[in-house]
Design an enzyme around this catalytic site. Structure first.
Site, PDB file in Angstrom:
ATOM      1  N   LYS A 138       0.839  -1.214   0.000  1.00 10.69           N
ATOM      2  CA  LYS A 138       0.000   0.000   0.000  1.00 10.69           C
ATOM      3  C   LYS A 138       0.867   1.254   0.000  1.00 10.69           C
ATOM      4  O   LYS A 138       0.669   2.163  -0.809  1.00 10.69           O
ATOM      5  CB  LYS A 138      -0.906   0.007   1.240  1.00 10.69           C
ATOM      6  N   ASN A 139       1.829   1.305   0.911  1.00  9.51           N
ATOM      7  CA  ASN A 139       2.611   2.542   1.040  1.00  9.51           C
ATOM      8  C   ASN A 139       3.408   2.847  -0.228  1.00  9.51           C
ATOM      9  O   ASN A 139       3.630   4.003  -0.564  1.00  9.51           O
ATOM     10  CB  ASN A 139       3.540   2.464   2.255  1.00  9.51           C
ATOM     11  N   CYS A 196      -3.181  13.281  13.272  1.00  8.33           N
ATOM     12  CA  CYS A 196      -4.019  12.092  13.179  1.00  8.33           C
ATOM     13  C   CYS A 196      -3.878  11.303  14.457  1.00  8.33           C
ATOM     14  O   CYS A 196      -3.118  11.675  15.346  1.00  8.33           O
ATOM     15  CB  CYS A 196      -3.703  11.269  11.935  1.00  8.33           C
ATOM     16  N   ARG A 229       2.099  14.361  13.451  1.00  8.67           N
ATOM     17  CA  ARG A 229       2.503  14.183  12.058  1.00  8.67           C
ATOM     18  C   ARG A 229       2.559  15.488  11.261  1.00  8.67           C
ATOM     19  O   ARG A 229       1.818  15.663  10.282  1.00  8.67           O
ATOM     20  CB  ARG A 229       1.619  13.138  11.379  1.00  8.67           C
ATOM     21  N   ASP A 275       4.945   0.135  11.983  1.00  7.55           N
ATOM     22  CA  ASP A 275       3.689  -0.407  11.454  1.00  7.55           C
ATOM     23  C   ASP A 275       3.479  -1.887  11.790  1.00  7.55           C
ATOM     24  O   ASP A 275       2.452  -2.461  11.416  1.00  7.55           O
ATOM     25  CB  ASP A 275       3.630  -0.221   9.927  1.00  7.55           C
ATOM     26  N   ARG A 326      -8.581   0.022   4.481  1.00  2.99           N
ATOM     27  CA  ARG A 326      -7.605   0.964   3.914  1.00  2.99           C
ATOM     28  C   ARG A 326      -6.321   0.247   3.501  1.00  2.99           C
ATOM     29  O   ARG A 326      -5.617   0.705   2.601  1.00  2.99           O
ATOM     30  CB  ARG A 326      -7.245   2.040   4.950  1.00  2.99           C
TER      31      ARG A 326
HETATM   32  C1  UD1 Z   1       5.253   6.646   6.445  1.00  2.00           C
HETATM   33  C2  UD1 Z   1       4.282   5.502   6.247  1.00  2.00           C
HETATM   34  C3  UD1 Z   1       3.828   4.956   7.574  1.00  2.00           C
HETATM   35  C4  UD1 Z   1       5.029   4.572   8.414  1.00  2.00           C
HETATM   36  C5  UD1 Z   1       6.031   5.731   8.509  1.00  2.00           C
HETATM   37  C6  UD1 Z   1       7.327   5.326   9.194  1.00  2.00           C
HETATM   38  C7  UD1 Z   1       3.103   5.897   4.181  1.00  2.00           C
HETATM   39  C8  UD1 Z   1       1.825   6.294   3.522  1.00  2.00           C
HETATM   40  N1  UD1 Z   1       3.141   5.975   5.500  1.00  2.00           N
HETATM   41  O1  UD1 Z   1       4.534   7.672   7.141  1.00  2.00           O
HETATM   42  O2  UD1 Z   1       3.021   3.816   7.330  1.00  2.00           O
HETATM   43  O3  UD1 Z   1       4.578   4.245   9.703  1.00  2.00           O
HETATM   44  O4  UD1 Z   1       6.373   6.210   7.201  1.00  2.00           O
HETATM   45  O5  UD1 Z   1       7.894   4.246   8.550  1.00  2.00           O
HETATM   46  O6  UD1 Z   1       4.030   5.469   3.539  1.00  2.00           O
HETATM   47  N2  UD1 Z   1       7.820  14.280  10.978  1.00  2.00           N
HETATM   48  C9  UD1 Z   1       8.045  15.613  11.295  1.00  2.00           C
HETATM   49  N3  UD1 Z   1       7.956  16.546  10.288  1.00  2.00           N
HETATM   50  C10 UD1 Z   1       7.687  16.211   8.995  1.00  2.00           C
HETATM   51  C11 UD1 Z   1       7.488  14.854   8.678  1.00  2.00           C
HETATM   52  C12 UD1 Z   1       7.561  13.901   9.687  1.00  2.00           C
HETATM   53  O7  UD1 Z   1       8.278  15.957  12.449  1.00  2.00           O
HETATM   54  O8  UD1 Z   1       7.624  17.108   8.142  1.00  2.00           O
HETATM   55  C13 UD1 Z   1       7.884  13.254  12.025  1.00  2.00           C
HETATM   56  C14 UD1 Z   1       6.577  12.484  12.204  1.00  2.00           C
HETATM   57  O9  UD1 Z   1       5.657  13.171  13.025  1.00  2.00           O
HETATM   58  C15 UD1 Z   1       7.058  11.186  12.821  1.00  2.00           C
HETATM   59  C16 UD1 Z   1       8.428  10.990  12.157  1.00  2.00           C
HETATM   60  O10 UD1 Z   1       8.822  12.261  11.644  1.00  2.00           O
HETATM   61  O11 UD1 Z   1       7.227  11.318  14.198  1.00  2.00           O
HETATM   62  C17 UD1 Z   1       8.450   9.982  11.029  1.00  2.00           C
HETATM   63  O12 UD1 Z   1       7.364  10.258  10.151  1.00  2.00           O
HETATM   64  P1  UD1 Z   1       7.430   9.939   8.602  1.00  2.00           P
HETATM   65  O13 UD1 Z   1       8.574   9.049   8.311  1.00  2.00           O
HETATM   66  O14 UD1 Z   1       7.318  11.199   7.851  1.00  2.00           O
HETATM   67  O15 UD1 Z   1       6.082   9.099   8.406  1.00  2.00           O
HETATM   68  P2  UD1 Z   1       5.104   9.144   7.176  1.00  2.00           P
HETATM   69  O16 UD1 Z   1       5.861   9.411   5.929  1.00  2.00           O
HETATM   70  O17 UD1 Z   1       3.965  10.057   7.505  1.00  2.00           O
END
Ligand code: UD1
Length: 441
Positions: free
Chosen positions: A22-23, A118, A123, A324, A417
């Site tokens: 999915k991701n 969320c 996030r 995850d 989902r």
């Molecule tokens: C993606 C995956 C999710 C997985 C995660 C970590 C998808 C659709 N989702 O989520 O399933 O659990 O990677 O492997 O692929 N953060 C910030 N600022 C930002 C962006 C992120 O502070 O601009 C923080 C987030 O709050 C979190 C951490 O960085 O604490 C990691 O998040 P991130 O790797 O960005 O997760 P996603 O890409 O949202």
């Protein structure tokens, strides 16, 4: 609204086919916006998140043909009709933010609704925006929308190659890089003018899947490690062409079925999975006493006559133990022999399933600082429980499979989902689970 009724006590046996990740698909579909030529994706799972992204892409002028039975999707965006990603769709799925980098790359402008927090954490997307700015974009937030504009030369807006170095942040001494931020940075840079260097880039396999597809489309992206820092180097190109690409298998779906086998003392062959992307998780499963045998296209999980042992888990980014898979594995630990300590490090609120498991008789204490102590119990008992997100929903199903009596799981839309035919697959493995309709919303 649907709910699941599960009667525990059946051990799961047989085989299950794993679908595309999915991701990955969400990233790959967004990246198809970067070309005016047709794209064909294979191994696309039938999931509600994918439908949400189709709705979003249609807004930009993408035509999509989806052969769900054969898992093939054709996408074509000859021209971008609008660069606006509306709130009504983005609010349904955070991964909608991936269109930001693609629109900025192809059109030099974007107007994407800012995703809110969320249930698993705040996030923020601040780092995604810093990445766009590092490529020369002007970014502003207007009435809840991220509005991006690349520099304009002779009336044409185009991002400029640059150094993106801020993809990492430190949380309780742990360096966390952003997966989604890396995706947006890569998508934005492939059509930028000149070279882009992205430091502290995510090394999650789904990001590699994106890089592989973009390179097949004519992008020039390479990975390197410099002084211990993961780097992606991109030479911007004028345009990308269409291609056919097969999505990597879903390591999280495969892991979920593996835990279901372990939980029910069963034996399942997991087909079309890539064990090389699941090492840390499979090591933990082995440590718990489960036998894992690799096959030509996946692995066999054998937990027959196994007394599950307790295992400590500290979540970290790839190649560490995936966030995850945390709730599914810890659900297994709730019936293990002994005490397990969990530390979640990636998201600040990913223990929402714990009170639900406690309602089923688990002995879990939240110790604070995203840490919890799981003392294995002999039995779980069926109860009414509620899914708060995709992975917690799957975990509560797994708990219900061994609980004594009837478990009713509410808010199962979360499961649709990310898992294709979850109920059908579990039933074919021997589970007693059915989908029913809730009378009251
Ligand atoms: C993606 C995956 C999710 C997985 C995660 C970590 C998808 C659709 N989702 O989520 O399933 O659990 O990677 O492997 O692929 N953060 C910030 N600022 C930002 C962006 C992120 O502070 O601009 C923080 C987030 O709050 C979190 C951490 O960085 O604490 C990691 O998040 P991130 O790797 O960005 O997760 P996603 O890409 O949202």
């Amino acid at each position: 609204m649907n709910y699941f009724k599960i009667i525990g006590g059946k051990s799961l046996n047989g085989s299950v086919n794993i679908r595309g990740a999915k991701n990955s698909v969400l990233e790959l579909m967004s990246a198809t916006l970067l070309t005016a030529e047709p794209m064909i994706l294979h191994n696309v799972p039938n999931l509600s998140d994918i439908q949400t992204l189709i709705d979003l892409l249609s807004n930009f002028g993408t035509s999509v043909e989806w052969d769900k039975e054969n898992h093939i999707m054709k996408l074509h965006t000859p021209v971008i009709k609008s660069v606006k990603a509306p709130y009504e769709i983005v609010k349904k799925m955070r991964a909608s933010i991936y269109v930001l980098g693609a629109l900025m790359g192809r059109c030099g402008e974007a107007k994407v609704s800012s995703p809110g927090g969320c249930v698993i954490g705040q996030r923020p997307v601040n780092i995604h925006l810093l990445a766009m700015e590092a490529l020369g974009a002007k970014i502003e937030i207007h009435h809840g929308y991220i509005v991006g504009e690349a520099p304009s030369m002779n009336g044409v807006r185009r991002l400029q190659g640059g150094i993106i170095s801020g993809l990492v942040r430190h949380q309780n001494g742990v360096a966390i890089t952003t997966h989604g931020g890396s995706v947006n940075a890569i998508e934005a840079a492939v059509l930028a003018e000149g070279e882009t260097v992205i430091e502290y880039v995510s090394i999650e396999p789904e990001v590699d899947d994106l890089i592989n597809m973009l390179n097949k489309m004519g992008a020039k992206i390479s990975r390197e490690i410099k002084d211990g820092v993961n780097i992606v180097r991109i030479q911007g190109v004028e345009k990308l062409h269409g291609c056919e690409y097969s999505v990597m298998p879903d390591r999280l779906e495969a892991g979920t079925y593996a835990v279901a086998a372990a939980m029910t003392s069963g034996c399942i062959e997991i087909c079309n999975a890539d064990v090389s992307k699941m090492e840390n998780f499979l090591d933990k499963l082995k440590e718990a006493g489960v036998k894992i045998t690799n096959t030509d296209n996946g692995f066999i999980v054998d937990a027959r006559n196994v007394k599950i042992k307790s295992v400590n888990v500290e979540v970290s980014q790839y190649p560490g133990f995936p966030t995850d898979m945390q709730s599914q594995f810890m659900t297994l630990m709730s019936i293990a022999d002994g005490v397990s300590i969990l530390k979640e490090t990636v998201f600040e609120n990913r223990l929402m399933y714990v009170p639900e498991l406690v309602r089923m008789g688990a002995d879990i204490r939240i110790l604070g600082d995203n840490t919890a102590k799981f003392t294995g119990v002999k039995k779980l008992y069926g109860a009414d429980v509620m899914a708060s997100d995709l992975r917690s929903g799957a975990s509560l199903v797994i708990a219900g499979l061994v609980a004594e009596g009837e478990t009713i799981l509410h808010r199962v839309y979360h499961i649709y989902r990310g898992y294709e035919n979850f109920v059908e697959n579990l039933r074919s493995l021997g589970a007693n689970i059915e989908v029913l309709k809730e009378d009251i919303e």
